[in-house]
Design an enzyme around this catalytic site. Structure first.
Site, PDB file in Angstrom:
ATOM      1  N   CYS A  90       0.829  -1.207   0.000  1.00 33.97           N
ATOM      2  CA  CYS A  90       0.000   0.000   0.000  1.00 33.97           C
ATOM      3  C   CYS A  90       0.867   1.262   0.000  1.00 33.97           C
ATOM      4  O   CYS A  90       1.452   1.608   1.025  1.00 33.97           O
ATOM      5  CB  CYS A  90      -0.927  -0.015   1.216  1.00 33.97           C
ATOM      6  SG  CYS A  90      -1.903   1.485   1.363  1.00 33.97           S
ATOM      7  N   CYS A 124      -0.441   4.041   2.319  1.00 31.86           N
ATOM      8  CA  CYS A 124      -0.208   3.816   3.749  1.00 31.86           C
ATOM      9  C   CYS A 124       1.259   4.040   4.109  1.00 31.86           C
ATOM     10  O   CYS A 124       1.565   4.615   5.146  1.00 31.86           O
ATOM     11  CB  CYS A 124      -0.558   2.385   4.162  1.00 31.86           C
ATOM     12  SG  CYS A 124      -2.015   1.726   3.387  1.00 31.86           S
ATOM     13  N   ASP A 125       2.162   3.543   3.257  1.00 33.38           N
ATOM     14  CA  ASP A 125       3.563   3.430   3.675  1.00 33.38           C
ATOM     15  C   ASP A 125       4.542   4.316   2.914  1.00 33.38           C
ATOM     16  O   ASP A 125       5.708   4.408   3.303  1.00 33.38           O
ATOM     17  CB  ASP A 125       4.022   1.962   3.533  1.00 33.38           C
ATOM     18  CG  ASP A 125       3.206   1.032   4.409  1.00 33.38           C
ATOM     19  OD1 ASP A 125       2.740   1.494   5.471  1.00 33.38           O
ATOM     20  OD2 ASP A 125       3.014  -0.132   4.037  1.00 33.38           O
TER      21      ASP A 125
END
Ligand code: NDP
Length: 323
Positions: A133, A136-137
């Protein structure tokens, strides 16, 4: 045991649409959220192709959808489905970690999860440089050299997104052409931070003494040459697997594990409906999932109405001759 008219399993765009429509039909649907409210849409940085929104973040769109469904009476339960029992027909048993429900109708919108490479170093590397992701990261890879695996729309759009943070993005693809759509490809090839390694697969993800990802072992599929390339992150975007194992042999699945439905979203079990990425292997768009969730909800509403009529007739006193 809690008895409900409709249980919706999953809270992605299909589940949100099903919740809205069944709520507006006054069925007070209960949505079992799953491990991520909003599913994959909620971890999508930017959505540019949902009609009415030139650009909206996934989390914002999902929050809007949730509020909309709640406004009409849908209830969202932050829980996971552990097992279901559809064998004796409606009412169906849906067991979550916290509760056992009986539901007159069930709408399955449980979606699909990112596919894994299943190579050495991948599992151990999650949270230490391996990710599925970008939204997200990506932030954690500021100024770093990273690898993206895959050649579809997800890999290409995430590779572009990740250039906001990374010093360089190397996309590794197993063929010599991308599967991604042409407009995305144009932006991809124009981006100076991106380079591509064609006809290659990642065979292994290497790590340092602390377990942090520090390299990938690549195999060129034409020459067979194996090389090691230093990298600080590996983002894997190679498609999805349906979250159907929880249904075991309760409803018919195709060979890839997707729920089989007819054109009106009826599954093999009367009173159980399915929509979104759990039954759609092809389109996988927020817009198509919303449409499918709407269709499944409307089918469930009709099915419950017809059933109520049938039950009412069964309960009615027998007509007396001469009436
Ligand atoms: P896709 O299935 O479209 O692409 C998966 C990619 O990963 C392919 O390039 C495939 O290679 C590669 N791949 C698969 N398995 C492996 C493996 N084991 N090792 C290495 N490479 C592998 O998945 P996406 O998630 O990209 O897209 C899914 C759907 O969502 C598509 O319909 C897409 O159009 C849609 N989508 C649309 C977006 C948009 O903005 N419109 C954004 C994101 C997704 P190969 O090409 O050789 O098969």
């Amino acid at each position: 045991m809690k008895r409900e008219r409709v249980i919706i399993i999953g809270s992605g765009p299909a589940g949100m649409a099903a919740a809205l429509y069944t709520a507006r039909a006054d069925l007070k649907p209960v949505v079992i959220v799953g491990n991520q409210l909003g599913g994959q849409a909620a971890i999508t940085h930017e959505i540019e192709n949902y009609p009415g929104f030139k650009s909206i973040s996934g989390p914002e769109l999902i929050e809007n959808m949730k509020e909309h469904a709640e406004h009409f009476g849908a209830e969202f339960v932050f829980d996971m489905v552990e097992s279901v029992d559809f064998t004796s027909g409606s009412p169906f048993t849906v067991k979550t970690y916290q509760q056992t429900y009986l539901a007159d109708a069930v709408i399955v919108t449980i979606g699909a999860d990112p596919r894994k490479l299943n190579i050495p170093g991948e599992k151990e590397g999650i949270g230490k440089g391996v990710s599925y992701c970008g939204t997200c990261d990506g932030f954690f890879f500021r100024g770093k050299d990273i690898v993206v695996v895959g050649g579809g729309d997800t890999a290409v759009s995430e590779a572009i997104f990740l250039t906001r943070f990374a010093k360089s993005v190397t996309l590794v693809h197993r063929r010599d052409t991308l599967r991604a759509g042409v407009p995305l490809q144009k932006r991809f090839f124009e981006n100076e931070k991106i380079r591509t390694i064609w006809n290659s697969t990642v065979e292994e993800i290497g790590k340092d003494a602390a377990g942090i990802v520090n390299s990938v072992r690549l195999k060129h599929l034409v020459t067979g040459e194996v090389t090691t390339m230093p990298t600080e992150g590996v983002f894997v975007f190679i498609g999805h697997d349906p979250n159907s194992p929880v249904f075991g042999d309760q409803i018919a699945l195709n060979d890839d594990g997707y729920v089989i439905t007819d054109a009106r979203y009826h599954t093999s079990v009367e009173g159980v409906f399915a929509a979104g990425e759990i039954q759609d292997q092809l389109w996988r768009q927020v817009a198509t999932s919303v449409g499918q969730g709407t269709g499944a909800a409307m089918s469930a509403i009709h099915w419950l109405d017809e059933r109520a009529d049938a039950l009412q007739k069964l309960d009615a006193p027998a007509a007396v001759a001469g009436d």
